[in-house]
Design a protein around this motif. Structure first.
Motif, short mmCIF file in Angstrom:
data_model
loop_
_atom_site.label_atom_id
_atom_site.label_comp_id
_atom_site.label_asym_id
_atom_site.label_seq_id
_atom_site.Cartn_x
_atom_site.Cartn_y
_atom_site.Cartn_z
N ARG A 79 2.07 -2.21 -7.54
CA ARG A 79 3.00 -1.15 -7.14
C ARG A 79 4.42 -1.60 -6.85
O ARG A 79 5.35 -0.82 -6.96
N ILE A 80 4.60 -2.85 -6.43
CA ILE A 80 5.96 -3.20 -6.01
C ILE A 80 6.51 -4.48 -6.61
O ILE A 80 7.69 -4.56 -6.89
N LEU A 81 5.70 -5.48 -6.82
CA LEU A 81 6.26 -6.76 -7.24
C LEU A 81 6.69 -6.76 -8.70
O LEU A 81 7.46 -7.61 -9.10
N ASP A 82 6.19 -5.84 -9.50
CA ASP A 82 6.62 -5.77 -10.89
C ASP A 82 8.01 -5.15 -11.03
O ASP A 82 8.66 -5.32 -12.04
N ARG A 83 8.43 -4.42 -10.00
CA ARG A 83 9.73 -3.74 -10.06
C ARG A 83 10.68 -4.31 -9.01
O ARG A 83 10.31 -4.42 -7.86
N PRO A 84 11.89 -4.67 -9.39
CA PRO A 84 12.83 -5.21 -8.39
C PRO A 84 13.36 -4.09 -7.48
O PRO A 84 13.86 -3.09 -7.95
N HIS A 85 13.20 -4.25 -6.18
CA HIS A 85 13.66 -3.26 -5.23
C HIS A 85 14.66 -3.81 -4.24
O HIS A 85 15.19 -3.06 -3.44
N THR A 86 14.88 -5.10 -4.23
CA THR A 86 15.77 -5.65 -3.24
C THR A 86 17.21 -5.51 -3.69
O THR A 86 17.50 -5.26 -4.85
N LYS A 136 2.01 3.42 -0.25
CA LYS A 136 0.65 3.54 0.28
C LYS A 136 -0.33 2.47 -0.22
O LYS A 136 -1.51 2.72 -0.36
N PHE A 137 0.15 1.27 -0.50
CA PHE A 137 -0.74 0.24 -1.00
C PHE A 137 -1.80 -0.14 0.03
O PHE A 137 -2.96 -0.35 -0.30
N TRP A 138 -1.41 -0.24 1.30
CA TRP A 138 -2.35 -0.66 2.32
C TRP A 138 -3.25 0.50 2.77
O TRP A 138 -4.44 0.32 3.03
N LYS A 189 -8.47 -7.98 1.64
CA LYS A 189 -7.34 -8.84 1.31
C LYS A 189 -7.06 -8.85 -0.19
O LYS A 189 -5.91 -8.68 -0.62
N THR A 190 -8.09 -9.00 -1.01
CA THR A 190 -7.88 -9.02 -2.46
C THR A 190 -7.48 -7.66 -2.98
O THR A 190 -6.63 -7.56 -3.87
N GLY A 191 -8.05 -6.59 -2.42
CA GLY A 191 -7.66 -5.24 -2.84
C GLY A 191 -6.21 -4.95 -2.49
O GLY A 191 -5.47 -4.36 -3.29
N GLY A 192 -5.79 -5.35 -1.30
CA GLY A 192 -4.41 -5.13 -0.89
C GLY A 192 -3.43 -5.91 -1.74
O GLY A 192 -2.38 -5.41 -2.13
N ARG A 193 -3.77 -7.15 -2.04
CA ARG A 193 -2.90 -7.98 -2.89
C ARG A 193 -2.76 -7.37 -4.29
O ARG A 193 -1.67 -7.32 -4.84
N ALA A 194 -3.87 -6.92 -4.85
CA ALA A 194 -3.83 -6.34 -6.20
C ALA A 194 -2.98 -5.08 -6.23
O ALA A 194 -2.16 -4.88 -7.13
N ARG A 195 -3.17 -4.21 -5.24
CA ARG A 195 -2.39 -2.97 -5.20
C ARG A 195 -0.91 -3.26 -4.96
O ARG A 195 -0.05 -2.60 -5.52
#
Length: 156
Positions: free
Chosen positions: A54-61, A124-126, A44-50
């Motif tokens: 990989r995605i939350l720092d960049r706006p994709h919506t 491929k974060f998960w 869970k912590t590894g998945g959250r960190a990745r």
């Protein structure tokens, strides 16, 4: 025992059974659940960190802001009846229904009016979490079971 759908290696399983060999059934279950909870926390912590990286720092919506639904929907639990743990994403409103699309990406698709629609590149974060954190999770499982057995034995 399974974590994220993967079977624990035979030597790890034998180690766990060695630790709990002298305990009663209800104590065995409690000790094994403690170890499984530790292992699930690693994923869970590894998945959250990745995911953050990989995605939350960049706006994709489309609106240019992320809602954080995928990050907030990540959850883990230990099964009550059989030995095992699950780590994944809550479903439903504000849930992580789209986790597989973010992880594995999408192919180009045909749209009737515009010809093509956008693709979602796989990040491929998960998948990476599952592959890279498995050894650490196995160690945490053994340590968690051993710690629980020591606590139970010290109580006696």
């Amino acid at each position: 025992m399974a974590i994220l759908g993967k079977q624990i290696e035979v030597d790890t399983r034998n180690d766990v059974l060695y630790f709990v060999r002298n305990l009663q059934d209800f104590e065995k279950d409690k000790a094994i659940r403690s170890g499984l909870a530790s292992a699930a926390t690693v994923f869970k912590t590894g998945g959250r960190a990745r995911l953050r990286k990989r995605i939350l720092d960049r706006p994709h919506t489309k609106s240019g802001k992320n809602t954080g639904n995928l990050l907030n929907s990540m959850t883990s639990f230990v099964y009550r009846i059989r030995p095992g743990a699950a780590v994944g994403f809550r479903r439903g409103e504000n849930g992580g229904n789209h986790a597989h699309l973010v992880d594995l990406g999408t192919k180009p698709r045909r749209h009737p009016l515009t010809g093509t629609s956008g693709i979602m590149p796989a990040n491929k974060f998960w998948t990476d979490t599952s592959e890279q954190d498995s050894p650490k999770a196995y160690n945490k499982l053994s340590q968690g079971v051993q710690r629980a057995v020591d606590r139970i034995n010290n109580r006696r």
